[in-house]
Design a protein around this motif. Structure first.
Motif, short mmCIF file in Angstrom:
data_model
loop_
_atom_site.label_atom_id
_atom_site.label_comp_id
_atom_site.label_asym_id
_atom_site.label_seq_id
_atom_site.Cartn_x
_atom_site.Cartn_y
_atom_site.Cartn_z
N VAL A 1 0.87 -1.12 -0.07
CA VAL A 1 -0.10 0.01 -0.02
C VAL A 1 0.87 1.22 -0.10
O VAL A 1 1.71 1.50 0.72
CB VAL A 1 -0.86 -0.07 1.34
N VAL A 2 0.62 2.06 -0.94
CA VAL A 2 1.46 3.23 -0.93
C VAL A 2 0.46 4.34 -0.63
O VAL A 2 -0.36 4.63 -1.24
CB VAL A 2 1.98 3.59 -2.62
N GLY A 3 0.88 5.28 0.38
CA GLY A 3 0.03 6.22 1.04
C GLY A 3 -0.82 5.66 2.20
O GLY A 3 -1.69 4.94 2.30
N ALA A 4 -0.26 6.30 3.52
CA ALA A 4 -0.77 5.74 4.73
C ALA A 4 -1.61 6.72 5.23
O ALA A 4 -1.74 7.10 6.56
CB ALA A 4 0.31 5.49 5.62
N GLY A 5 -2.75 7.42 4.66
CA GLY A 5 -3.72 8.12 4.95
C GLY A 5 -4.95 7.26 5.37
O GLY A 5 -4.64 6.20 6.00
N GLU A 6 -6.00 8.04 5.53
CA GLU A 6 -7.24 7.21 6.30
C GLU A 6 -7.59 5.77 5.35
O GLU A 6 -7.66 4.98 6.10
CB GLU A 6 -8.48 8.19 6.50
N VAL A 7 -7.46 6.02 3.98
CA VAL A 7 -7.83 5.00 3.36
C VAL A 7 -6.90 3.84 3.69
O VAL A 7 -7.04 2.58 3.73
CB VAL A 7 -7.89 5.24 1.79
N GLY A 8 -5.35 4.08 3.59
CA GLY A 8 -4.45 3.15 3.64
C GLY A 8 -4.62 2.49 4.90
O GLY A 8 -4.26 1.34 5.21
N LYS A 9 -4.65 3.17 6.02
CA LYS A 9 -4.61 2.77 7.27
C LYS A 9 -5.95 1.78 7.67
O LYS A 9 -5.92 0.66 8.20
CB LYS A 9 -4.78 4.00 8.37
N MET A 10 -7.02 2.16 6.86
CA MET A 10 -8.31 1.07 6.89
C MET A 10 -8.08 -0.27 6.38
O MET A 10 -8.32 -1.04 6.73
CB MET A 10 -9.49 1.90 6.22
N ILE A 11 -7.24 -0.07 4.97
CA ILE A 11 -6.74 -1.22 4.51
C ILE A 11 -5.88 -2.04 5.18
O ILE A 11 -6.01 -3.40 5.28
CB ILE A 11 -6.09 -0.97 3.06
#
Length: 444
Positions: free
Chosen positions: A5-15
């Motif tokens: 996963v590239v990008g650890a914003g809210e979407v990345g953290k949910m994943i």
């Protein structure tokens, strides 16, 4: 599966949160503080760096990645990440974008840019808003089996005829199944002896007609369909929502304060009545009869503004309010103060992406109550534990917290009963406690 996963914003953290127990997950982000937080919060490999840099991707394990998800907050960066991956890997790539034009271009190029699948957040949210608008009092609505099957979640109040009824008594709909009940922090699998209480949030699965009939009979005291739609905010989500309603024959009203944006939307959406004004002006709301709207969608550029507009809409007498929220921590607050539905774009996006990590047979998933349970659509193969056996018998191989909600066979809807025998190629829609999802997937 190895997921990068590239990008650890809210979407990345949910994943990451959803996959860390069942998959190997690596995450890449530029921010060192975020990377440190990932290391201590999630069971993932956290790498600091630029996800468009091939060396950084290899440091994160690109050579063994099965799936690469690019979900930074920049559309172009996400596309470049996928293109970079394809220069040195056959991993399946997913790019998250907010700009629908990029989605249209990608679809027209037949999967160009090195992107195998593109998720357009604003379009997903617009489609969710439209689905919810068609079912009185629904908290969540999803389509399965190409629209043949609906899943809906409703909250029942003290006036509902369902209160104090057993599932066996309420089960009077030929093509609908009661799947689950959320009661406070408790998740209950619906069984014949389950008794409904005021405040329960009930999940049902079945034909669109039966689900809508259930909503009108047991949940809502209104029989009139949604016709008058008001969208507050000319954000991209507001624009896409209006466009979605237009595409289905509606003529929504849209309120936008900024002159140039209001004019731009009016020119792009000929069947949308655009009003240039401040939606917090009560005189304006009264003059334009906003109180007569069947539903008001708050799609402004901040959670606080959306909360204010929604509360004001309720104050003037609007039947139903839907608010867009970016901060997931606000979801419970919005619903506690009376907002009918709160939709988080990042949750919608994460849900769409996560289905690619399920078994190859999984066609679609819907996460409920922040992923306490899921509704999944699975195409059965020859080796499935459900295939060729009566459901009453095959359920012995599944955990107790599973309900088979509906079956699609050759375009026909089958309401499952104990004697029903699913066949290879059937699409089965199941309600599953999220804690046993991996166990269930293994036998399907």
């Amino acid at each position: 599966m190895y997921v990068l996963v590239v990008g650890a914003g809210e979407v990345g953290k949910m994943i990451a949160s959803n996959l860390e127990d069942s998959h190997d997950v690596a995450m890449v982000d530029r921010d060192p503080d975020i990377v440190d937080d990932l290391t201590y919060t999630y069971d993932v490999l956290a790498i600091e760096g630029d996800g468009t840099d091939l060396e950084v991707l290899h440091e994160a394990g690109l050579e063994k990645a099965d799936l690469v998800v690019a979900c930074t907050d920049n559309d172009e960066t996400n596309i470049v990440v996928c293109g970079t991956v394809k220069t040195d890997s056959d991993a399946f790539t997913i790019a998250r974008v907010r700009n629908r034009t990029l989605l249209d271009t990608w679809q027209g190029s037949q999967g160009g840019f090195g992107v195998n699948f593109m998720v357009c957040t604003d379009l997903l949210v617009a489609q969710t808003i439209f689905r919810i608008s068609g079912f009185p009092q629904a908290q969540d609505v999803e389509m399965f089996a190409g629209g043949l099957i609906r899943m809906a979640e409703f909250e029942i109040d003290a006036e509902s005829p369902l209160v104090d009824q057993r599932v066996s008594e309420a089960d009077e709909y030929d093509s609908m199944t009661f799947a689950g009940v959320f009661r406070g922090d408790e998740m209950i699998v619906a069984r014949g002896e389950t008794v409904f209480c005021a405040g329960d949030r009930i999940v049902v699965i079945g034909s669109p007609e039966s689900v809508k009939a259930f909503a009108l009979d047991a949940v809502s005291d209104t029989t009139s369909p949604t016709e008058d739609v008001v969208i507050v905010g000319g954000s991209e989500i507001g624009f896409q929502a209006a466009r979605e309603f237009e595409a289905h024959g509606f003529e929504p009203r849209l309120i936008e304060r900024e002159h140039d944006r209001a004019r731009e939307i009016a020119e792009a959406l000929p069947d949308t009545f655009v009003m240039e004004n401040d939606a917090t002006d009560r005189e304006f709301l009264a003059r334009e009869h906003i109180d007569e709207a069947d539903i008001v969608v708050a799609a402004l550029d901040s959670d606080e503004k959306n909360l204010l507009v929604s509360l004001l809409a309720q104050r003037v007498g609007v039947d139903r309010t839907v608010a867009i929220i970016e901060n997931t921590q606000y979801t419970d607050l919005f619903e506690t103060v009376g907002i009918d539905v709160a939709i988080n774009p990042r949750e919608e996006t994460a849900e769409e992406i996560i289905r690619f990590t399920r078994t190859n047979q999984t066609e679609k998933i819907a996460m409920l109550e922040h992923d306490r349970a899921e509704v999944i659509e699975v195409e059965l193969g020859e080796d499935s534990a459900l295939t060729g056996r009566p459901i009453a018998e095959s359920m012995d191989d599944l955990p107790d917290c599973v309900v088979i909600g509906a079956i699609s066979r050759g375009g026909d809807l089958i309401t499952p009963r104990g004697t029903t025998e699913p066949q290879p190629g059937d699409h089965v829609v199941l309600f599953v406690d999220a804690t046993v999802l991996d166990e269930v997937s293994a036998v399907l």
